[in-house]
Design an enzyme around this catalytic site. Structure first.
Site, PDB file in Angstrom:
ATOM      1  CE1 TYR A 142      40.147  43.034  56.926  1.00 36.72           C
ATOM      2  CE2 TYR A 142      38.555  42.267  58.529  1.00 36.72           C
ATOM      3  CZ  TYR A 142      38.844  42.850  57.318  1.00 36.72           C
ATOM      4  OH  TYR A 142      37.817  43.245  56.481  1.00 36.72           O
ATOM      5  CE  LYS A 189      39.640  37.804  42.337  1.00 29.45           C
ATOM      6  NZ  LYS A 189      38.558  37.855  41.335  1.00 29.45           N
ATOM      7  CG  ASP A 222      35.154  38.089  41.396  1.00 28.37           C
ATOM      8  OD1 ASP A 222      35.193  36.944  41.908  1.00 28.37           O
ATOM      9  OD2 ASP A 222      35.771  38.368  40.359  1.00 28.37           O
ATOM     10  CG  ASP A 246      34.462  42.769  57.776  1.00 25.86           C
ATOM     11  OD1 ASP A 246      33.320  42.989  58.201  1.00 25.86           O
ATOM     12  OD2 ASP A 246      35.399  43.578  57.893  1.00 25.86           O
ATOM     13  CG  ASP A 250      28.683  44.402  57.173  1.00 29.33           C
ATOM     14  OD1 ASP A 250      28.339  43.662  58.109  1.00 29.33           O
ATOM     15  OD2 ASP A 250      29.300  45.468  57.347  1.00 29.33           O
TER      16      ASP A 250
END
Ligand code: NAD
Length: 359
Positions: A142, A189, A222, A246, A250
Site C-alpha cells: 500500500y 505467502k 490462502d 486488510d 474484514d
C-alpha cells in the site's frame, strides 16, 4: 491515575456512539477512582465544514498532547464529491501517520449469546472463537513504489518490507499472545514472495530469541482465508502484512455476524493509541438513535488495556457488555429477523451502565 483522552467523534453516527462511550468511561472512573479528562476535536467532514480541511492542525496537536485518542467515524454523502486529499477519510491516514501508528489490532470473537447471527455452520459456531489480528499498518504494497509504463497499459505496485518493520509489528504480536493463549500464527505467502520469506525468517528469529514461551506457527494466506471459516477456534493471535491483514480482518469480522460489535486499535511505539469501531459513519441511520454503541465501547475497553494498562477495568467493561447481550438485549442490527422489538442506541447504553452499576 489521571488520563487525558482526545475525542474525535467525526461524522454521521460518530457523535452518538462516542457520547455513549464517554458515559461508560465515566462509570469506570467512578468505580475505580481514575480521572479521565476529555477534549473534543473535529476531523473528517465536520472539520471540512468548519476549517476547510479534514484534519486541521488543532486536531493533530490535541491528539498528540493526549494520552490516547477515541475516534467515532468519518465521511458521508455530503462530502462524496470531494477527491483525494480533500476527502474526510484522509483524516484517518493523517492521524495514523502523525501519531506514528504502525500496528493495527482487530479482535474478532463470537459472543456466545450471538451464535445464532454467526454466518458459519452451526457446529463450527458452537465451538466459539476469539482471535486477534495484528496487522502491519504503514508498510508493504500500500505504500510501495507504484506506477504505469508510458503507454499506460502496464502497471505495478511493490511489496517491500525491512527487518525493522517486520520486527516491530511481530514483537507487538508476540507480547499480545503472551497475555492471551500464547499461540501466534504468522501469515504470509512465502512459497511465492521474497518479502514473505524475509517476513517468516524475521518472525522466527524474534520468536526464538525473545518469546520462546509463545507457540509460533506459519500459514499461507490462502489457507488462512479458508481456516478462518472452517476452523476459527484454531487461532489465538495472527500477525500479518498490511494487505493480507486488510483482507483477513474484514473476513474475520464478517463471520462474527455484526459490524456494530467490532472494535479496533492502532498502536505505535508509545503507549498512546487510536481506538475506533471498525464500522463507518452509517449515514443511513445517523441521528435516529439506531446506532449500536458496543463497537466503540469495546474500543474504549481496548484503550484501557493497551494504552493505560488497566486490565481489570477493561475486563469489567467487556464483561458488562457480554452480560447485557447474554440477557437477550439487542439493538436493531443484531436482533434476529423474527424479533419485533429492539433497543435504541441510548437504551443499549443505559443497559450497559446499569450492569456496570450492579457489577
Ligand atoms: P458503514 O460501516 O458506515 O455502514 C454499513 C452498514 O452497517 C450500514 O447499513 C449501517 O447502517 C450499518 N452500521 C454501521 N455501523 C453501525 C452501528 N454501529 N450500528 C448499527 N448499524 C451500523 O459503511 P458505509 O455505508 O460503506 O460507509 C458510510 C461512510 O462511512 C462512508 O462515507 C465511508 O467512507 C465511511 N467510512 C468511514 C470509516 C471510518 O471512519 N473508519 C470506515 C468505513 C467507512
Amino acid at each position: 491515575m489521571e488520563y487525558n483522552i482526545a475525542l474525535v467523534p467525526g461524522d454521521g453516527i460518530g457523535p452518538e456512539i462516542v457520547g455513549s462511550t464517554v458515559k461508560v468511561l465515566e462509570a469506570v472512573s467512578e468505580k475505580f477512582g481514575h480521572v479521565f479528562n476529555f477534549n473534543t476535536y473535529l476531523a473528517g467532514g465536520c472539520a471540512i465544514d468548519k476549517y476547510g480541511e479534514p484534519l486541521p492542525k488543532i486536531t493533530i496537536d490535541g491528539c498528540l498532547a493526549s494520552d490516547s485518542v477515541l475516534l467515532g467515524a468519518v465521511g458521508g454523502p455530503k462530502w462524496d464529491h470531494l477527491s483525494g486529499n480533500s476527502r474526510p477519510e484522509k483524516a484517518l491516514l493523517g492521524l495514523r501517520k502523525e501519531l506514528g501508528l504502525y500496528t493495527n489490532l482487530r479482535p474478532a470473537s463470537l459472543q456466545p449469546a450471538l451464535a445464532e447471527s454467526c454466518v458459519l455452520r452451526p457446529d463450527i459456531a458452537a465451538k466459539g472463537f476469539d482471535l486477534m489480528i495484528v496487522r502491519e499498518l504503514t508498510g508493504g504494497i500500500y505504500f510501495g513504489n507504484r506506477g504505469r509504463n508510458e503507454a499506460g497499459d502496464t502497471a505495478f505496485d511493490t511489496e517491500s518490507y525491512s527487518v525493522m518493520e517486520i520486527e516491530r509489528v511481530a514483537r507487538r504480536a508476540f507480547e499480545i499472545a503472551r497475555k492471551r493463549r500464547r499461540h501466534l500464527t504468522s501469515i504470509d505467502k512465502a512459497n511465492v514472495l521474497e518479502s514473505s520469506r524475509l517476513w517468516r525468517e524475521t518472525v522466527h528469529r524474534l520468536g526464538a530469541s525473545e518469546f520462546p514461551d509463545v507457540e509460533l506457527d506459519d500459514m499461507y494466506v490462502d489457507n488462512a482465508a479458508m481456516q478462518i471459516i472452517r476452523a476459527p477456534s484454531f487461532f489465538d493471535v495472527i500477525v500479518t502484512s498490511n494487505m493480507f491483514g486488510d483482507i483477513l480482518s474484514d473476513e474475520a469480522s464478517q463471520v462474527t455476524g455484526s459490524i456494530g460489535l467490532l472494535a479496533s486499535a492502532s498502536l505505535g511505539d508509545s503507549s498512546r493509541g487510536m481506538y475506533e469501531p471498525i464500522h463507518g459513519s452509517a449515514p443511513d441511520i445517523a441521528g435516529k438513535d439506531l446506532a449500536n454503541p458496543i463497537a466503540t465501547i469495546l474500543s474504549a475497553a481496548m484503550m484501557l488495556r493497551y494504552s493505560f494498562d488497566l486490565n481489570e477495568e477493561a475486563d469489567f467493561v467487556e464483561q458488562s457488555v457480554a452480560a447485557v447481550l447474554q440477557d437477550g438485549w439487542r439493538t436493531a442490527d443484531i436482533k434476529s429477523p423474527s424479533e419485533e422489538s429492539f433497543l435504541t442506541g441510548s437504551q443499549m447504553t443505559e443497559k450497559i451502565l446499569y450492569k456496570m452499576k450492579l457489577g
